[in-house]
Enzyme design. Structure first.
Site, mmCIF file in Angstrom:
data_model
loop_
_atom_site.group_PDB
_atom_site.id
_atom_site.type_symbol
_atom_site.label_atom_id
_atom_site.label_comp_id
_atom_site.label_asym_id
_atom_site.label_seq_id
_atom_site.Cartn_x
_atom_site.Cartn_y
_atom_site.Cartn_z
ATOM 1 N N CYS A 91 93.034 19.363 67.802
ATOM 2 C CA CYS A 91 94.176 20.257 68.025
ATOM 3 C C CYS A 91 94.404 21.231 66.867
ATOM 4 O O CYS A 91 95.065 22.252 67.041
ATOM 5 C CB CYS A 91 95.438 19.439 68.263
ATOM 6 N N HIS A 137 101.610 23.103 67.718
ATOM 7 C CA HIS A 137 100.680 22.470 68.662
ATOM 8 C C HIS A 137 101.512 21.824 69.770
ATOM 9 O O HIS A 137 102.535 21.185 69.504
ATOM 10 C CB HIS A 137 99.831 21.429 67.933
ATOM 11 N N ASN A 162 98.874 19.082 76.792
ATOM 12 C CA ASN A 162 98.178 19.231 75.512
ATOM 13 C C ASN A 162 96.757 19.721 75.779
ATOM 14 O O ASN A 162 95.971 19.003 76.387
ATOM 15 C CB ASN A 162 98.175 17.863 74.804
HETATM 16 N N1 ACO Z 1 103.851 6.297 82.917
HETATM 17 C C1 ACO Z 1 104.711 5.249 82.886
HETATM 18 N N2 ACO Z 1 104.772 4.381 81.849
HETATM 19 C C2 ACO Z 1 103.917 4.604 80.822
HETATM 20 C C3 ACO Z 1 103.002 5.654 80.799
HETATM 21 C C4 ACO Z 1 102.985 6.533 81.910
HETATM 22 N N3 ACO Z 1 102.167 7.598 81.995
HETATM 23 N N4 ACO Z 1 102.311 5.610 79.643
HETATM 24 C C5 ACO Z 1 102.755 4.562 78.962
HETATM 25 N N5 ACO Z 1 103.739 3.924 79.662
HETATM 26 C C6 ACO Z 1 104.508 2.750 79.293
HETATM 27 C C7 ACO Z 1 103.809 1.894 78.275
HETATM 28 O O1 ACO Z 1 102.904 1.021 78.909
HETATM 29 C C8 ACO Z 1 104.962 1.193 77.614
HETATM 30 O O2 ACO Z 1 105.351 0.121 78.429
HETATM 31 P P1 ACO Z 1 105.803 -1.276 77.749
HETATM 32 O O3 ACO Z 1 107.023 -0.933 76.931
HETATM 33 O O4 ACO Z 1 106.059 -2.134 78.928
HETATM 34 O O5 ACO Z 1 104.640 -1.715 76.914
HETATM 35 C C9 ACO Z 1 106.081 2.223 77.637
HETATM 36 O O6 ACO Z 1 105.708 3.183 78.647
HETATM 37 C C10 ACO Z 1 106.280 2.959 76.334
HETATM 38 O O7 ACO Z 1 105.013 3.403 75.859
HETATM 39 P P2 ACO Z 1 104.839 4.051 74.427
HETATM 40 O O8 ACO Z 1 103.386 4.308 74.161
HETATM 41 O O9 ACO Z 1 105.625 3.273 73.449
HETATM 42 O O10 ACO Z 1 105.583 5.449 74.681
HETATM 43 P P3 ACO Z 1 105.971 6.536 73.632
HETATM 44 O O11 ACO Z 1 107.394 6.845 73.778
HETATM 45 O O12 ACO Z 1 105.421 6.269 72.260
HETATM 46 O O13 ACO Z 1 105.181 7.831 74.197
HETATM 47 C C11 ACO Z 1 103.200 9.176 73.867
HETATM 48 C C12 ACO Z 1 103.780 7.825 74.282
HETATM 49 C C13 ACO Z 1 103.738 10.216 74.826
HETATM 50 C C14 ACO Z 1 101.691 9.135 73.948
HETATM 51 C C15 ACO Z 1 103.662 9.516 72.437
HETATM 52 O O14 ACO Z 1 103.482 8.397 71.612
HETATM 53 C C16 ACO Z 1 102.941 10.691 71.827
HETATM 54 O O15 ACO Z 1 103.135 11.823 72.250
HETATM 55 N N6 ACO Z 1 102.146 10.461 70.774
HETATM 56 C C17 ACO Z 1 101.475 11.539 70.032
HETATM 57 C C18 ACO Z 1 100.283 12.065 70.736
HETATM 58 C C19 ACO Z 1 99.607 13.128 69.889
HETATM 59 O O16 ACO Z 1 100.264 13.949 69.279
HETATM 60 N N7 ACO Z 1 98.296 13.127 69.785
HETATM 61 C C20 ACO Z 1 97.587 13.982 68.872
HETATM 62 C C21 ACO Z 1 97.053 15.170 69.480
HETATM 63 S S1 ACO Z 1 95.859 14.900 70.748
HETATM 64 C C22 ACO Z 1 94.309 15.487 70.223
HETATM 65 O O17 ACO Z 1 94.067 15.759 69.097
HETATM 66 C C23 ACO Z 1 93.229 15.574 71.277
#
Ligand code: ACO
Length: 330
Positions: free
Chosen positions: A116, A257, A287
């Site tokens: 990214c 980003h 993204n």
């Molecule tokens: N639909 C429904 N539920 C979901 C989904 C989905 N699509 N995905 C995960 N869940 C569930 C999980 O299983 C979890 O359930 P549990 O509590 O029973 O275990 C719950 O939702 C919470 O999941 P978390 O992973 O804790 O959710 P969080 O609020 O952290 O959000 C996310 C996840 C959106 C991925 C966030 O952490 C994020 O944006 N992280 C940064 C990503 C990023 O910036 N990446 C770098 C760039 S990418 C690149 O370089 C290619």
């Protein structure tokens, strides 16, 4: 403030026509529009057709950027494609784009993999190379077909990403003070395993078993990345502002980003800037990794969010884990 040596002469963007909404995703996966929207801000994303590769997306964005710069392919002597989804492992996607665009065989062509942050990395490289006096015009492209590497059975990752491309043409500044004021780049290699494709490289080539275990798809520890992303983007933004004696409130538009609206809101809060100052389009594209910043930059320019004399801040974070920021005066 230093006088920039490189200027952005034109920008362009392209996204494939097919739109995949959260609602459509929720018919195939155990997810909901509500979950995706509230956790990320994403509503829909564009998905390339099976016939379209990253180079095709890149080509379309490049043509728009060249037209915007009022230059022809013959004017380009440096081409950098930032991507984590090259058409093939060999050759570089830049060489494929070079041929499709009809660039001269004397063009320096290379790919970079900084995820990214790739577009800002490309910007720094191109600026430095133009500053040597040996290059006149650089075409830099961030292009991704992330739909080809996400695991469509993994709801924790596949809902986040989309396909697209953005491009910019860079040239020598005219000494009037407009252009790229500076960039700040870095990486936290010790956290590389938080976002990776475990198999398919030299360390662990693909086998039938690893393909069966879906280890050739993108894996991400989202929660851990979230925390590092907010801190790294905030620091990268502060560092570049400080380096150039610019205060946050002098920045007319921030192009962050586009990974997660909550990350963008946290950075706005840390920098004490109103969220309206941030250009956001992740609701429509998700993204798109290296394409995210240049698509947003192109849109912001075309929508009049960037005006002559304005200072724009770019800030990104991605796999590597890489980060980068850049300051531009228009
Ligand atoms: N639909 C429904 N539920 C979901 C989904 C989905 N699509 N995905 C995960 N869940 C569930 C999980 O299983 C979890 O359930 P549990 O509590 O029973 O275990 C719950 O939702 C919470 O999941 P978390 O992973 O804790 O959710 P969080 O609020 O952290 O959000 C996310 C996840 C959106 C991925 C966030 O952490 C994020 O944006 N992280 C940064 C990503 C990023 O910036 N990446 C770098 C760039 S990418 C690149 O370089 C290619």
């Amino acid at each position: 403030m230093v006088s920039p040596s490189t200027v952005i002469l034109g920008t362009g963007a392209y996204v494939p026509t097919r739109v995949l909404t959260n609602d459509e995703l929720s018919t195939r996966l155990d997810t909901t529009d509500e979950w995706i929207r509230t956790r990320t801000g994403i509503v829909e994303r564009h998905i390339a057709s099976p016939e379209e590769a990253t180079s095709d997306l890149a080509l379309n964005a490049a043509r728009v950027a060249l037209a915007d710069a009022k230059l022809s392919p013959a004017d380009i002597d440096l081409l950098i494609v930032a991507t984590i989804t090259p058409d093939q492992q060999i050759p570089a996607t830049a060489c494929i784009v070079q041929h499709k665009l009809g660039l001269a065989t004397t063009t320096t062509c290379l790919d970079i993999n900084a995820a990214c942050s790739g577009f800002i990395y490309a910007m720094e490289l191109a600026s430095a190379m133009i500053s040597t006096g040996r290059y006149r015009h650089a075409l830099i492209i961030g292009a991704e077909k992330l739909s080809s590497i996400v695991d469509w059975q993994d709801r924790t990752t596949c809902v986040l990403f989309g396909d697209g491309a953005g491009a910019a043409v860079l040239g020598r500044a005219d000494g009037k003070g407009t252009g790229i004021l500076g960039t700040k780049l870095g990486a936290f290699g010790e956290n590389a395993d938080l976002l990776q494709i475990p198999r398919g490289g030299s360390r662990a080539p693909l086998t039938e078993e690893t393909i069966g275990a879906r280890e050739h798809f993108l894996k991400m520890k989202g929660k851990e990345i979230f925390k590092i992303a907010v801190r790294a983007m905030d620091e990268a933004a502060r560092d570049i502002l400080e380096q150039h004696g610019v205060t946050a409130d002098q920045v007319a538009c921030v192009i962050p980003h586009q990974a997660n609206l909550r990350i963008i809101e946290a950075i706005a809060q840390y920098l004490e800037l109103p969220s309206e100052r941030f250009y956001v389009n992740l609701d429509r594209y998700g993204n798109t990794s290296a394409a995210s910043i240049p698509i947003a930059l192109d849109e912001a320019r075309r929508l009049g969010r960037i005006k002559p004399g304005d200072i724009t801040l770019l800030v990104a974070f991605g796999a590597g884990l890489t980060y980068g920021s850049a300051l531009i005066r228009w």
